[in-house]
Design an enzyme around this catalytic site. Structure first.
Site, PDB file in Angstrom:
ATOM      1  CD  GLU A 475      -0.660  25.501 -26.917  1.00 26.79           C
ATOM      2  OE1 GLU A 475       0.188  24.606 -27.087  1.00 26.79           O
ATOM      3  OE2 GLU A 475      -1.484  25.833 -27.789  1.00 26.79           O
ATOM      4  CG  PHE A 498      -9.373  26.958 -28.593  1.00 18.50           C
ATOM      5  CD1 PHE A 498     -10.742  27.187 -28.697  1.00 18.50           C
ATOM      6  CD2 PHE A 498      -8.566  27.256 -29.684  1.00 18.50           C
ATOM      7  CE1 PHE A 498     -11.295  27.694 -29.862  1.00 18.50           C
ATOM      8  CE2 PHE A 498      -9.115  27.765 -30.853  1.00 18.50           C
ATOM      9  CZ  PHE A 498     -10.485  27.984 -30.944  1.00 18.50           C
ATOM     10  CG  HIS A 545     -12.424  23.767 -30.765  1.00 17.30           C
ATOM     11  ND1 HIS A 545     -12.316  22.576 -31.434  1.00 17.30           N
ATOM     12  CD2 HIS A 545     -11.407  24.545 -31.215  1.00 17.30           C
ATOM     13  CE1 HIS A 545     -11.292  22.625 -32.271  1.00 17.30           C
ATOM     14  NE2 HIS A 545     -10.717  23.808 -32.153  1.00 17.30           N
TER      15      HIS A 545
END
Ligand SMILES: Cc1ncc(C[n+]2csc(CCOP(=O)(O)OP(=O)(O)O)c2C)c(N)n1
Ligand SMILES: [Mg+2]
Length: 745
Positions: A475, A498, A545
C-alpha cells in the site's frame, strides 16, 4: 551546475595551464567543485555558530558528504532532471544552483526561505526552479515518490497531449514539464535502507525499468546505530545486487573524481533507457548526527580520527595542490572570497522578514480552486446516454441507461468519463486491472477482473495498460508513487483494496501527501484521489474486512475526506475529487456498492457535488440526526418507524463529505429542532461524532433542549459471527431507541 568557463576572478598563475582532465573533469570544474564543497562546509559551520548564539533553532550538516553531491550535480541537469535529496545534500543543492543565502534564510525561518517559508527545519530542501522537490523529515518517504516522479516523466513523454493546460479544473494550476531522457535522482542514508519503502521502490524501479538514480550515502551510522546493525552483512550493495535492470556502483564517496565517473556511468545507463542505477557511496560524518547529538558518546576517538583523514574537502584541496591546479595562494583566495560572502549573506539573512502568525492556514489546501465552491455544483443530466466502451457518446445511440444504477455502476461510469475527459487520469492499485497479462485480453481468452469489487472493470481494456494497471501488493508503494506522480501533474486515482489494509501507507498518507503544499509554501502540490473500500455490515467480514476509522484522516489537515451514502452522490463527489486541486480520500462503503437503497440513473459526464454540502435526506422538526455512509439508510428506517409509531419528526442529515463538513446545515437544523444525535459506524470513543458533538455543545449550547447524543459501534472489534457483528455495529433498532429517548427527554 557544471561549467567549463574559467573563473575570471582567478589570475592566470592560479590555474595550471594544463588541458589534462580527470575522468572527464577539467581543472576549472575541479576548482568549481572545491569552491562549492568549501562553501557547503562553511554554511554548516556558520549555522552551527548561529545555533550556539541561539539565532537559529536547528542544525543538521552535510559535512563529509560534499564530494558526492557536487559530483552528482555535475552530471545531472537542474530544472531538467528531478531531485529527491535528503538533509545531507547541501553540496548537491549548492552545485545545482541554490545559494548559501537561500540556505541561511531557511536556517532563520524567513518568509523568503525558498524551501518552506520558515515552516520546515533547515536542510529540508525544495527549490522549485531547480526541480528539487520538497522533502520531509521522515527517513525514506522520498524514495517511492521519486519512483512515481520518474513514472510521470515517462508517461508524459508517451502522452504529450496529457501535459496540455486545461481550464476549469486542477490542470489550470499545474504546469507540466518533462524531457524524454530525464533522470530522477533520489538519495538516502545507510540507515534508511532498513525501511520497507526503500525495497518497494527498488523493486518497482527495477521491474518498470525506470530512469532513477538511487544514491545511498553510507556514513556507517544512523544517529548512533552502526551499519552492521541495519544491514545484514554490513553492506547494502551486496543485498541489492540481484535486482534486474540496474547499473550498480560502489565507490569511495569522499573523492569527487571517482564519484563523478560513477555518476556519469549511472546517468548514461538511465538516459539510454536501460533502467535504474544504484550508487553506493562510502562517506564520512565528521560532525555528529546533528547539533542535538554528541557522537563521542558512541564513537571512540580512533574511529573519528580515521574518518577525519578522509575528509573530502581536505582531500580535494590536497589534490588540487598536488596536481598543480591551484597553489596555496589560489586556495586562500577562494576561501577568503567565500568567507566574505558568507558574512554578508549571514548579515542579510539575520535581517530577513519572518512569517506572520496570520499565515498559518495558508496553503493547507489549494488557494486556487475551492472544491466547496459553486463551480463544483451541477445538476444531473437525466436520461444522459452513458459513455460507450469506445469512448463515444453518440447522439443517435439509444439511451441504454437503466434508472437503477448502483453505486458501483456509477463510480465505474465516473472513472470512465473522467479518464475519457482527462488523459492525466491514471488508475492503479491491487487487482484493479482487467488482466496484467494483457495478451489474454487481446486474444479474448478471458473477460478480465477489474477490481475485487469490480469498480474498475473494463477500464484497462478501454484506456490501455499504461493508464490502468496493477500495483504490487504494497500500500505504501501505491500512495508513495501516486504522490510523486501527482507532484508532476498527473492525476492518479488509486485504490486501496480494503480500509483495513491502508496502514502500510500511513506514513505517506499522514506525513507526506496532505502536507506537501503547506510545507513547501505552495511551491509543490500533489492533488490525487485515494479510493478506499470501507465499512462493515457484511455478514462475515470480520475484523479485517469491516473497519472504519475515518476520523484518523479527518484529523489530518490537508486531506479532503468524502464518504457518500448513495450512487448519485458517489458519482458527483468522485468527479469533484478528480477535478479538484487537493488530495482526496474517497471512502466507498462496500455494503452500499450494490445496495438497492440509493440507486440512481446515470447523471451524465459532468455531474458534480461540491464538497462540504450536506444533504437533508428528510426534513423534520423534533430532532436532528447527523450521519453519513451506511448508517444513512439505517437511520432513515429508524426515523420513518418513529414517525409512524410515535409521530416524532426527525430531520436526517447525510454529511456526504467529512472534511470539509457542512456546519451550516447542522447549525440550522439544531437551531430548529433543539435536539441532536450523531450516528456513525466507527467505534464510539474518539470517533468522528465526538468533534461534531463538541462543536454543537460549544456553539449551539443555548439552542439545546437535551444533551447531545451519539450512537456508534462498540469500542471493540468487528467479529465474524453475525450475532456478534450485529451486537457490535449500530443497528436500526439502536438508532430507533436513541432517537426515541432523545425526543422524550
Ligand atoms: C521514519 C523515521 N524514523 C526516525 C527518524 C529519526 N531519525 C532522523 S535521521 C535518523 C538516522 C538516519 O540515518 P541514515 O539513514 O544513515 O542517514 P544519515 O543521517 O546517517 O545521513 C533517524 C533515526 C526519522 N526522521 N524518520
Ligand atoms: Mg548514515
Amino acid at each position: 551546475m557544471a561549467t567549463t568557463k574559467v573563473d575570471p576572478k582567478l589570475n592566470e598563475s592560479d590555474i595550471a595551464k594544463t588541458a589534462k582532465t580527470y575522468q572527464g573533469l577539467t581543472s576549472q570544474q575541479l576548482i568549481d567543485a572545491y569552491r562549492i564543497m568549501f562553501t557547503s562546509r562553511r554554511v554548516d559551520d556558520r549555522e552551527i555558530l548561529l545555533k550556539r548564539q541561539q539565532k537559529v533553532f536547528f542544525q543538521i550538516s552535510g559535512a563529509g558528504h560534499e564530494a558526492v553531491g557536487v559530483a552528482a550535480a555535475f552530471v545531472l541537469k537542474p530544472g531538467y532532471d528531478w531531485f529527491y535529496p535528503y538533509y545531507r545534500d547541501r553540496a548537491l543543492c549548492l552545485a545545482l544552483g541554490a545559494t548559501p543565502y537561500e540556505m541561511l534564510l531557511g536556517a532563520v525561518g524567513a518568509t523568503d526561505d525558498p524551501s518552506s517559508g520558515g515552516r520546515q527545519m533547515p536542510s529540508h530542501w525544495a527549490f522549485k526552479r531547480l526541480n528539487v522537490v520538497t522533502q520531509s523529515s521522515a527517513t525514506g518517504t522520498q524514495i517511492l515518490q521519486a519512483v512515481g516522479c520518474a513514472e510521470a516523466g515517462r508517461y508524459f513523454a508517451q502522452h504529450p497531449n496529457a501535459a496540455r493546460k486545461a481550464e476549469g479544473d486542477y490542470r489550470q494550476f499545474k504546469d507540466v514539464q518533462f524531457q524524454g531522457d530525464e533522470i530522477t535522482y533520489v538519495s538516502l542514508g545507510d540507515g534508511t535502507t532498513s525501511g520497507g519503502e526503500f525495497w518497494e521502490a527498488l523493486n518497482t524501479a527495477s521491474n518498470r525499468c525506470l530512469p532513477v538514480i538511487f544514491c545511498v550515502e553510507d556514513n556507517q551510522y544512523a544517529i548512533s546505530v552502526p551499519v552492521e546493525v541495519q544491514t545484514s552483512g554490513g553492506n547494502i550493495s551486496r543485498l541489492v545486487s540481484g535486482f534486474p535492470n540496474f547499473h550498480f556502483e560502489e565507490i569511495d564517496g569522499t573523492d569527487p573524481v571517482v564519484a563523478y565517473a560513477a555518476f556519469k556511468r549511472a546517468a548514461d545507463h538511465c538516459r539510454a533507457g536501460h533502467g535504474p542505477a544504484f550508487v553506493h557511496v562510502h562517506v564520512i560524518r565528521p560532525y555528529s548526527h546533528s547539533l542535538s547529538d554528541d557522537e563521542r558518546l558512541y564513537r571512540p576517538d580512533g574511529e573519528r580520527q580515521a574518518d577525519a583523514a578522509r575528509d573530502p574537502v581536505h582531500r580535494l584541496q590536497l589534490f588540487l595542490l598536488r596536481e598543480g591546479i591551484l597553489d596555496e595562494k589560489g586556495i586562500n583566495k577562494i576561501e577568503k572570497e567565500i568567507d566574505e560572502q558568507m558574512q554578508a549573506d549571514t548579515d542579510r539573512a539575520l535581517e530577513a522578514a519572518v512569517p506572520q502568525p496570520d499565515t498559518i492556514y495558508n496553503f493547507v489546501y489549494s488557494p486556487d480552486l475551492d472544491p466547496a465552491s459553486a463551480a463544483f455544483e451541477t445538476h444531473p443530466a437525466l436520461a444522459a446516454p452513458e459513455t460507450a466502451a469506445d469512448g463515444k457518446r453518440s447522439a443517435d445511440s439509444p439511451n441504454k441507461t437503466s434508472p437503477n444504477k448502483t453505486m458501483a455502476d456509477l463510480i465505474n461510469a465516473t472513472l470512465r468519463d473522467e479518464m475519457h475527459r482527462d488523459e492525466r487520469v491514471i488508475i492503479f492499485g491491487e487487482d484493479v486491472a482487467d488482466a496484467s497479462r494483457e495478451e489474454y485480453l487481446k486474444q479474448k481468452l478471458i473477460k478480465g477482473k477489474g477490481g475485487v469489487f469490480k469498480l474498475t472493470a473494463g477500464l484497462q481494456l478501454q484506456f490501455g495498460s499504461d493508464r490502468v494497471f496493477n500495483s504490487p501488493l504494497a500500500e505504501a508503494n501505491i500512495v508513495g508513487r501516486a504522490t510523486g506522480m501527482a507532484t508532476r501533474g498527473l492525476k492518479p486515482v488509486v485504490e486501496i483494496q480494503f480500509f483495513d489494509y491502508i496502514w502500510p501507507a500511513m506514513m505517506q498518507l499522514r506525513d507526506e501527501l496532505p502536507i506537501i503544499r503547506w510545507r513547501s509554501n505552495n511551491a509543490f502540490s500533489a492533488p490525487l484521489v485515494v479510493r478506499v473500500a470501507i465499512g462493515g455490515y457484511l455478514t462475515g467480514g470480520a475484523i479485517y474486512h469491516s473497519q472504519c476509522g475515518e476520523s484518523i484522516f479527518t484529523h489530518t489537515p490537508g486531506l479532503r475526506v468524502v464518504f457518500p451514502s448513495n450512487a448519485l452522490d458517489a458519482a458527483g463527489l468522485l468527479r469533484t475529487a478528480i477535478r479538484c486541486d487537493d488530495p482526496v480520500l474517497f471512502l466507498e462503503h462496500k455494503r452500499l456498492y450494490r445496495e438497492t437503497y440509493g440507486r440512481a440513473p446515470y447523471p451524465g459526464p459532468d455531474y458534480m457535488v461540491p464538497f462540504g454540502k450536506a444533504k437533508i435526506v428528510q426534513p423534520g422538526t423534533d430532532l436532528t440526526v447527523i450521519t453519513y455512509g451506511a448508517v444513512v439508510p439505517r437511520a432513515l428506517q429508524a426515523a420513518q418507524k418513529l414517525e409512524r409509531e410515535h409521530q416524532v419528526s426527525v430531520e436526517l442529515i447525510d454529511l456526504r463529505c467529512l472534511n470539509p463538513f457542512d456546519w451550516d446545515a447542522i447549525a440550522a437544523s439544531v437551531k430548529k429542532t433543539n435536539r441532536a444525535l450523531i450516528a456513525y459506524e466507527d467505534s464510539l470513543s474518539w470517533g468522528y461524532g465526538a468533534e461534531i458533538a463538541a462543536r454543537i455543545a460549544d456553539q449551539l449550547f443555548h439552542h439545546l433542549d437535551a444533551p447531545v447524543k451519539r450512537v456508534a459501534a462498540a469500542d471493540t472489534f468487528i467479529a465474524y459471527q453475525p450475532i456478534l457483528e450485529n451486537a457490535i455495529l449500530p443497528q436500526s433498532s439502536d438508532l430507533f431507541r436513541a432517537m426515541k429517548e432523545l425526543a422524550e427527554f
